[in-house]
Design a protein around this motif. Structure first.
Motif, PDB file in Angstrom:
ATOM      1  N   GLU A  77       0.871  -1.167   0.000  1.00  0.00           N
ATOM      2  CA  GLU A  77       0.000   0.000   0.000  1.00  0.00           C
ATOM      3  C   GLU A  77       0.907   1.215   0.000  1.00  0.00           C
ATOM      4  O   GLU A  77       1.581   1.492   0.975  1.00  0.00           O
ATOM      5  CB  GLU A  77      -0.941  -0.023   1.199  1.00  0.00           C
ATOM      6  CG  GLU A  77      -1.915  -1.180   1.125  1.00  0.00           C
ATOM      7  CD  GLU A  77      -3.006  -1.124   2.174  1.00  0.00           C
ATOM      8  OE1 GLU A  77      -2.949  -0.291   3.090  1.00  0.00           O
ATOM      9  OE2 GLU A  77      -3.933  -1.935   2.070  1.00  0.00           O
ATOM     10  N   GLU A  92      -3.911  -2.465 -10.195  1.00  0.00           N
ATOM     11  CA  GLU A  92      -4.018  -2.451  -8.738  1.00  0.00           C
ATOM     12  C   GLU A  92      -5.181  -1.575  -8.290  1.00  0.00           C
ATOM     13  O   GLU A  92      -5.627  -0.690  -9.015  1.00  0.00           O
ATOM     14  CB  GLU A  92      -2.713  -1.936  -8.111  1.00  0.00           C
ATOM     15  CG  GLU A  92      -1.533  -2.858  -8.385  1.00  0.00           C
ATOM     16  CD  GLU A  92      -0.272  -2.393  -7.677  1.00  0.00           C
ATOM     17  OE1 GLU A  92      -0.331  -2.148  -6.460  1.00  0.00           O
ATOM     18  OE2 GLU A  92       0.764  -2.266  -8.352  1.00  0.00           O
ATOM     19  N   MET A  93      -5.657  -1.812  -7.079  1.00  0.00           N
ATOM     20  CA  MET A  93      -6.726  -1.012  -6.490  1.00  0.00           C
ATOM     21  C   MET A  93      -6.135   0.276  -5.925  1.00  0.00           C
ATOM     22  O   MET A  93      -5.019   0.272  -5.389  1.00  0.00           O
ATOM     23  CB  MET A  93      -7.421  -1.791  -5.376  1.00  0.00           C
ATOM     24  CG  MET A  93      -8.145  -3.044  -5.851  1.00  0.00           C
ATOM     25  SD  MET A  93      -9.492  -2.700  -6.997  1.00  0.00           S
ATOM     26  CE  MET A  93     -10.654  -1.882  -5.904  1.00  0.00           C
ATOM     27  N   LYS A  95      -7.231   4.234  -3.904  1.00  0.00           N
ATOM     28  CA  LYS A  95      -8.150   5.210  -3.311  1.00  0.00           C
ATOM     29  C   LYS A  95      -7.626   6.569  -3.741  1.00  0.00           C
ATOM     30  O   LYS A  95      -6.471   6.899  -3.495  1.00  0.00           O
ATOM     31  CB  LYS A  95      -8.142   5.125  -1.791  1.00  0.00           C
ATOM     32  CG  LYS A  95      -8.735   3.852  -1.250  1.00  0.00           C
ATOM     33  CD  LYS A  95      -8.692   3.834   0.267  1.00  0.00           C
ATOM     34  CE  LYS A  95      -9.206   2.504   0.780  1.00  0.00           C
ATOM     35  NZ  LYS A  95      -9.084   2.374   2.232  1.00  0.00           N
ATOM     36  N   VAL A 105     -12.759   5.075  -5.569  1.00  0.00           N
ATOM     37  CA  VAL A 105     -12.087   3.834  -5.205  1.00  0.00           C
ATOM     38  C   VAL A 105     -12.293   2.859  -6.350  1.00  0.00           C
ATOM     39  O   VAL A 105     -13.423   2.647  -6.790  1.00  0.00           O
ATOM     40  CB  VAL A 105     -12.655   3.250  -3.887  1.00  0.00           C
ATOM     41  CG1 VAL A 105     -12.008   1.918  -3.573  1.00  0.00           C
ATOM     42  CG2 VAL A 105     -12.476   4.230  -2.740  1.00  0.00           C
ATOM     43  N   LYS A 107     -10.059   0.089  -9.525  1.00  0.00           N
ATOM     44  CA  LYS A 107      -8.853  -0.478 -10.126  1.00  0.00           C
ATOM     45  C   LYS A 107      -8.311   0.454 -11.198  1.00  0.00           C
ATOM     46  O   LYS A 107      -9.066   0.952 -12.036  1.00  0.00           O
ATOM     47  CB  LYS A 107      -9.169  -1.837 -10.745  1.00  0.00           C
ATOM     48  CG  LYS A 107      -7.937  -2.542 -11.312  1.00  0.00           C
ATOM     49  CD  LYS A 107      -8.287  -3.849 -11.999  1.00  0.00           C
ATOM     50  CE  LYS A 107      -8.600  -4.892 -10.960  1.00  0.00           C
ATOM     51  NZ  LYS A 107      -8.728  -6.238 -11.545  1.00  0.00           N
ATOM     52  N   SER A 120     -14.457   1.832 -11.168  1.00  0.00           N
ATOM     53  CA  SER A 120     -15.033   1.845  -9.819  1.00  0.00           C
ATOM     54  C   SER A 120     -16.400   1.175  -9.849  1.00  0.00           C
ATOM     55  O   SER A 120     -16.858   0.722 -10.896  1.00  0.00           O
ATOM     56  CB  SER A 120     -15.160   3.293  -9.327  1.00  0.00           C
ATOM     57  OG  SER A 120     -16.208   3.939 -10.017  1.00  0.00           O
ATOM     58  N   ASP A 121     -17.076   1.161  -8.710  1.00  0.00           N
ATOM     59  CA  ASP A 121     -18.434   0.602  -8.638  1.00  0.00           C
ATOM     60  C   ASP A 121     -19.397   1.365  -9.545  1.00  0.00           C
ATOM     61  O   ASP A 121     -20.412   0.831  -9.976  1.00  0.00           O
ATOM     62  CB  ASP A 121     -18.957   0.634  -7.199  1.00  0.00           C
ATOM     63  CG  ASP A 121     -18.242  -0.371  -6.308  1.00  0.00           C
ATOM     64  OD1 ASP A 121     -17.620  -1.316  -6.837  1.00  0.00           O
ATOM     65  OD2 ASP A 121     -18.300  -0.212  -5.071  1.00  0.00           O
ATOM     66  N   PHE A 138      -4.138   0.147  -2.429  1.00  0.00           N
ATOM     67  CA  PHE A 138      -4.530  -0.606  -1.239  1.00  0.00           C
ATOM     68  C   PHE A 138      -4.822  -2.046  -1.637  1.00  0.00           C
ATOM     69  O   PHE A 138      -5.088  -2.348  -2.781  1.00  0.00           O
ATOM     70  CB  PHE A 138      -5.726   0.040  -0.512  1.00  0.00           C
ATOM     71  CG  PHE A 138      -7.040  -0.121  -1.222  1.00  0.00           C
ATOM     72  CD1 PHE A 138      -7.913  -1.146  -0.876  1.00  0.00           C
ATOM     73  CD2 PHE A 138      -7.419   0.764  -2.226  1.00  0.00           C
ATOM     74  CE1 PHE A 138      -9.119  -1.293  -1.530  1.00  0.00           C
ATOM     75  CE2 PHE A 138      -8.636   0.622  -2.877  1.00  0.00           C
ATOM     76  CZ  PHE A 138      -9.489  -0.405  -2.518  1.00  0.00           C
ATOM     77  N   ILE A 139      -4.762  -2.898  -0.652  1.00  0.00           N
ATOM     78  CA  ILE A 139      -5.008  -4.320  -0.855  1.00  0.00           C
ATOM     79  C   ILE A 139      -6.374  -4.652  -0.264  1.00  0.00           C
ATOM     80  O   ILE A 139      -6.680  -4.279   0.868  1.00  0.00           O
ATOM     81  CB  ILE A 139      -3.927  -5.179  -0.135  1.00  0.00           C
ATOM     82  CG1 ILE A 139      -2.526  -4.792  -0.606  1.00  0.00           C
ATOM     83  CG2 ILE A 139      -4.194  -6.660  -0.322  1.00  0.00           C
ATOM     84  CD1 ILE A 139      -2.248  -5.025  -2.060  1.00  0.00           C
ATOM     85  N   GLN A 140      -7.214  -5.335  -1.039  1.00  0.00           N
ATOM     86  CA  GLN A 140      -8.502  -5.801  -0.520  1.00  0.00           C
ATOM     87  C   GLN A 140      -8.279  -7.165   0.106  1.00  0.00           C
ATOM     88  O   GLN A 140      -7.775  -8.082  -0.537  1.00  0.00           O
ATOM     89  CB  GLN A 140      -9.528  -5.908  -1.640  1.00  0.00           C
ATOM     90  CG  GLN A 140     -10.119  -4.582  -2.016  1.00  0.00           C
ATOM     91  CD  GLN A 140     -11.241  -4.767  -3.021  1.00  0.00           C
ATOM     92  OE1 GLN A 140     -11.078  -5.431  -4.023  1.00  0.00           O
ATOM     93  NE2 GLN A 140     -12.378  -4.136  -2.743  1.00  0.00           N
ATOM     94  N   TRP A 141      -8.660  -7.302   1.372  1.00  0.00           N
ATOM     95  CA  TRP A 141      -8.460  -8.572   2.071  1.00  0.00           C
ATOM     96  C   TRP A 141      -9.719  -9.373   2.062  1.00  0.00           C
ATOM     97  O   TRP A 141     -10.792  -8.963   2.070  1.00  0.00           O
ATOM     98  CB  TRP A 141      -8.025  -8.325   3.517  1.00  0.00           C
ATOM     99  CG  TRP A 141      -6.739  -7.560   3.584  1.00  0.00           C
ATOM    100  CD1 TRP A 141      -6.589  -6.239   3.829  1.00  0.00           C
ATOM    101  CD2 TRP A 141      -5.419  -8.072   3.387  1.00  0.00           C
ATOM    102  NE1 TRP A 141      -5.279  -5.886   3.805  1.00  0.00           N
ATOM    103  CE2 TRP A 141      -4.520  -6.992   3.543  1.00  0.00           C
ATOM    104  CE3 TRP A 141      -4.893  -9.322   3.096  1.00  0.00           C
ATOM    105  CZ2 TRP A 141      -3.144  -7.127   3.412  1.00  0.00           C
ATOM    106  CZ3 TRP A 141      -3.528  -9.447   2.974  1.00  0.00           C
ATOM    107  CH2 TRP A 141      -2.673  -8.364   3.127  1.00  0.00           C
TER     108      TRP A 141
END
Length: 141
Positions: A77, A92-93, A95, A105, A107, A120-121, A138-141
């Motif tokens: 991140e 990568e993702m 923000k 937010v 990719k 985004s959405d 950032f990494i989506q967990w």
């Protein structure tokens, strides 16, 4: 030493310059050099770069006053403060906070000049780099 000279030295070590920053932590000034490498940066890479830069910066300090050199990877991140950072982070993702206080937010899809396409959405959004206040991966967990 200017950034071009630093980039050349680091390339000779098999790593690439990601960014530099000056931070103040616990009353100490830290000059950070962030490096990247295909396959990831190792502790040995950081040590080699630190040993290379230390004597150079002893003669030509990058900042005035007392300071400490720190060499590290930017991490998973990481801050995206240059258009090149976005280009190297395609897929990568991220923000992204814009100057108008809105946030996106999604990719990172592509970078074309100063235009960054993010999925985004809400769908694909084209952002001009100059409209970005701050951004990070950032990494989506």
């Amino acid at each position: 030493m200017n950034l071009e000279e630093l980039e050349k030295l680091l390339n000779d070590c098999g790593v690439a310059l990601y960014d530099t920053e000056i931070a103040n932590e616990n009353g100490r000034q830290i000059y950070r050099v962030y490096i990247t490498k295909s396959g990831g940066v190792s502790l040995d890479d950081c040590e080699v770069v630190s040993k290379l830069l230390s004597p150079i910066y002893d003669v030509m300090p990058p900042v005035s006053g007392d300071w400490i050199l720190e060499v590290s990877s930017p991490g998973l991140e990481r801050k995206l403060s240059k258009i090149d950072h976005f280009a190297k982070s395609i897929g990568e993702m991220a923000k992204v906070a814009l100057n108008d206080k809105s946030q996106i937010v999604g990719k990172i899809i592509s970078v074309n000049g100063h235009d960054i396409l993010i999925n985004s959405d809400e769908g694909n959004i084209n952002i001009n780099f100059n409209d970005i206040k701050k951004a990070k991966t950032f990494i989506q967990w």
